[in-house]
Design a protein around this motif. Structure first.
Motif, PDB file in Angstrom:
ATOM      1  N   PHE A  71     154.568  20.883 -51.788  1.00  0.00           N
ATOM      2  CA  PHE A  71     154.020  20.156 -52.932  1.00  0.00           C
ATOM      3  C   PHE A  71     153.289  18.914 -52.449  1.00  0.00           C
ATOM      4  N   GLU A  72     153.782  18.321 -51.372  1.00  0.00           N
ATOM      5  CA  GLU A  72     153.270  17.044 -50.893  1.00  0.00           C
ATOM      6  C   GLU A  72     152.143  17.178 -49.875  1.00  0.00           C
ATOM      7  N   ALA A  73     152.186  18.217 -49.066  1.00  0.00           N
ATOM      8  CA  ALA A  73     151.307  18.296 -47.900  1.00  0.00           C
ATOM      9  C   ALA A  73     149.849  18.525 -48.290  1.00  0.00           C
ATOM     10  N   PRO A  74     148.918  17.714 -47.755  1.00  0.00           N
ATOM     11  CA  PRO A  74     147.498  17.977 -47.982  1.00  0.00           C
ATOM     12  C   PRO A  74     146.960  19.116 -47.124  1.00  0.00           C
ATOM     13  N   VAL A  75     147.741  19.513 -46.116  1.00  0.00           N
ATOM     14  CA  VAL A  75     147.338  20.602 -45.220  1.00  0.00           C
ATOM     15  C   VAL A  75     148.554  21.484 -44.955  1.00  0.00           C
ATOM     16  N   ALA A  76     148.334  22.775 -44.914  1.00  0.00           N
ATOM     17  CA  ALA A  76     149.362  23.711 -44.449  1.00  0.00           C
ATOM     18  C   ALA A  76     148.747  24.581 -43.362  1.00  0.00           C
ATOM     19  N   ILE A  77     149.538  24.880 -42.359  1.00  0.00           N
ATOM     20  CA  ILE A  77     149.053  25.671 -41.228  1.00  0.00           C
ATOM     21  C   ILE A  77     149.964  26.882 -41.043  1.00  0.00           C
ATOM     22  N   LEU A  78     149.363  28.053 -41.054  1.00  0.00           N
ATOM     23  CA  LEU A  78     150.076  29.282 -40.710  1.00  0.00           C
ATOM     24  C   LEU A  78     149.828  29.557 -39.228  1.00  0.00           C
ATOM     25  N   VAL A  79     150.901  29.634 -38.467  1.00  0.00           N
ATOM     26  CA  VAL A  79     150.780  29.931 -37.038  1.00  0.00           C
ATOM     27  C   VAL A  79     151.049  31.419 -36.847  1.00  0.00           C
ATOM     28  N   LEU A  80     150.047  32.120 -36.327  1.00  0.00           N
ATOM     29  CA  LEU A  80     150.122  33.567 -36.165  1.00  0.00           C
ATOM     30  C   LEU A  80     150.202  33.932 -34.690  1.00  0.00           C
ATOM     31  N   GLY A  81     150.905  35.014 -34.401  1.00  0.00           N
ATOM     32  CA  GLY A  81     150.950  35.547 -33.046  1.00  0.00           C
ATOM     33  C   GLY A  81     150.108  36.807 -32.961  1.00  0.00           C
ATOM     34  N   TYR A  82     149.147  36.805 -32.043  1.00  0.00           N
ATOM     35  CA  TYR A  82     148.235  37.942 -31.860  1.00  0.00           C
ATOM     36  C   TYR A  82     148.815  38.884 -30.812  1.00  0.00           C
ATOM     37  N   HIS A  83     148.955  40.146 -31.152  1.00  0.00           N
ATOM     38  CA  HIS A  83     149.647  41.105 -30.287  1.00  0.00           C
ATOM     39  C   HIS A  83     148.828  41.541 -29.070  1.00  0.00           C
ATOM     40  N   HIS A  84     147.514  41.470 -29.139  1.00  0.00           N
ATOM     41  CA  HIS A  84     146.676  42.045 -28.065  1.00  0.00           C
ATOM     42  C   HIS A  84     145.614  41.065 -27.582  1.00  0.00           C
ATOM     43  N   PRO A  85     145.987  39.857 -27.162  1.00  0.00           N
ATOM     44  CA  PRO A  85     144.958  38.879 -26.794  1.00  0.00           C
ATOM     45  C   PRO A  85     144.142  39.281 -25.571  1.00  0.00           C
ATOM     46  N   HIS A  86     144.721  40.109 -24.686  1.00  0.00           N
ATOM     47  CA  HIS A  86     143.970  40.497 -23.495  1.00  0.00           C
ATOM     48  C   HIS A  86     142.735  41.313 -23.857  1.00  0.00           C
ATOM     49  N   GLN A  87     142.774  42.009 -24.990  1.00  0.00           N
ATOM     50  CA  GLN A  87     141.616  42.787 -25.418  1.00  0.00           C
ATOM     51  C   GLN A  87     140.519  41.896 -25.987  1.00  0.00           C
ATOM     52  N   HIS A  88     140.905  40.722 -26.438  1.00  0.00           N
ATOM     53  CA  HIS A  88     139.967  39.869 -27.155  1.00  0.00           C
ATOM     54  C   HIS A  88     139.230  38.917 -26.231  1.00  0.00           C
ATOM     55  N   HIS A  89     139.947  38.245 -25.338  1.00  0.00           N
ATOM     56  CA  HIS A  89     139.268  37.205 -24.568  1.00  0.00           C
ATOM     57  C   HIS A  89     139.767  37.028 -23.139  1.00  0.00           C
ATOM     58  N   TRP A  90     140.432  38.016 -22.557  1.00  0.00           N
ATOM     59  CA  TRP A  90     140.823  37.882 -21.157  1.00  0.00           C
ATOM     60  C   TRP A  90     139.599  37.742 -20.264  1.00  0.00           C
ATOM     61  N   GLY A  91     138.527  38.486 -20.541  1.00  0.00           N
ATOM     62  CA  GLY A  91     137.333  38.385 -19.711  1.00  0.00           C
ATOM     63  C   GLY A  91     136.773  36.975 -19.707  1.00  0.00           C
ATOM     64  N   GLU A  92     136.743  36.328 -20.853  1.00  0.00           N
ATOM     65  CA  GLU A  92     136.225  34.961 -20.939  1.00  0.00           C
ATOM     66  C   GLU A  92     137.119  33.989 -20.182  1.00  0.00           C
ATOM     67  N   ILE A  93     138.424  34.122 -20.342  1.00  0.00           N
ATOM     68  CA  ILE A  93     139.363  33.247 -19.639  1.00  0.00           C
ATOM     69  C   ILE A  93     139.248  33.450 -18.135  1.00  0.00           C
ATOM     70  N   ARG A  94     139.158  34.695 -17.719  1.00  0.00           N
ATOM     71  CA  ARG A  94     139.045  35.007 -16.291  1.00  0.00           C
ATOM     72  C   ARG A  94     137.815  34.332 -15.680  1.00  0.00           C
ATOM     73  N   GLU A  95     136.692  34.372 -16.396  1.00  0.00           N
ATOM     74  CA  GLU A  95     135.471  33.758 -15.870  1.00  0.00           C
ATOM     75  C   GLU A  95     135.605  32.246 -15.793  1.00  0.00           C
ATOM     76  N   GLN A  96     136.350  31.653 -16.723  1.00  0.00           N
ATOM     77  CA  GLN A  96     136.505  30.194 -16.725  1.00  0.00           C
ATOM     78  C   GLN A  96     137.393  29.710 -15.581  1.00  0.00           C
ATOM     79  N   ILE A  97     138.386  30.511 -15.186  1.00  0.00           N
ATOM     80  CA  ILE A  97     139.307  30.067 -14.145  1.00  0.00           C
ATOM     81  C   ILE A  97     138.913  30.549 -12.755  1.00  0.00           C
ATOM     82  N   LYS A  98     138.011  31.505 -12.688  1.00  0.00           N
ATOM     83  CA  LYS A  98     137.661  32.097 -11.396  1.00  0.00           C
ATOM     84  C   LYS A  98     137.081  31.070 -10.443  1.00  0.00           C
ATOM     85  N   GLY A  99     136.161  30.253 -10.934  1.00  0.00           N
ATOM     86  CA  GLY A  99     135.528  29.258 -10.080  1.00  0.00           C
ATOM     87  C   GLY A  99     136.464  28.147  -9.657  1.00  0.00           C
TER      88      GLY A  99
END
Length: 218
Positions: A71-99
């Protein structure tokens, strides 16, 4: 404020000021900090669904049995867990840490295999995703203290209704609901259990002998 000070400052019982909004820049800063939580291979298997619209917050409140903090909060946050993150952005993360890590092609190949094998070997992806999303939720609540905000986790919710209301897909789990805002007043410090009651040494049930220390946190 140090991390230790932010942890000490955080309170479990707090009233929120419904008339004080959270500025865009503060909210963005908070979510950027929450996104720095630990995750295997830095896969970041969490998503934050931020509700600021009054109508959406009312829908969430009804699905949370009219919890007073919502009733009081001006913001509410739903924290979700994604089951397959490696399919979504592992390639991007790998490129960022490779160098920065100076990884050889062989190192990159081994990491690719490790990510796939670790994910395939996980017996319960729902529990895996929520475990790491909860780490992000905890990081968010500590970061909120550092930013002068208060974050109140809401434990009793109707998860199926929330999923349907906000279009949460099947490959995401609802792991936490957090009411967020500025504290209406400075809440009192609360006692915490002594280490002798919550810690063991070397084997479950073996007494803690290192004392309580002199940390003023408790």
């Amino acid at each position: 404020m140090t991390a230790a000070e932010a942890i000490v400052r955080r309170r479990s019982f707090v009233r929120l000021d419904p008339d004080r909004p959270v500025a865009d820049a503060v909210l963005v800063r908070l979510l950027r900090l929450a996104g720095r939580a630990h995750a295997p291979h830095h896969l970041q298997p969490w998503r934050f669904l931020v509700l600021r619209d009054r109508g959406n917050r009312n829908r969430l409140r009804r699905a949370a049995y009219h919890h007073p903090r919502l009733f009081e909060a001006p913001v509410a946050i739903l924290v979700l867990g994604y089951h397959h993150p490696h399919q979504h952005h592992w390639g991007e993360i790998r490129e960022q840490i490779k160098g920065p890590l100076q990884l050889s092609p062989e190192d990159v190949g081994r990491m690719n295999v490790e990510v796939l094998l670790d994910h395939a070997a996980e017996p319960d992806l729902v529990a895996w995703a929520c475990r790491h999303a909860q780490a992000a939720a905890t990081t968010l609540m500590i970061a909120a203290s550092d930013l002068g905000l208060a974050a109140a986790p809401i434990d009793r919710v109707n998860a199926p209704v929330i999923r349907q209301t906000f279009g949460i897909p099947d490959d995401h789990s609802l792991c936490a609901v957090i009411a967020l805002g500025y504290p209406a007043a400075d809440p009192p410090e609360l006692p915490c259990l002594p280490l002798a009651e919550i810690c063991f040494q070397e084997h479950f049930g073996q007494p803690w002998t290192l004392g309580e220390g002199d940390d003023p946190a408790c």
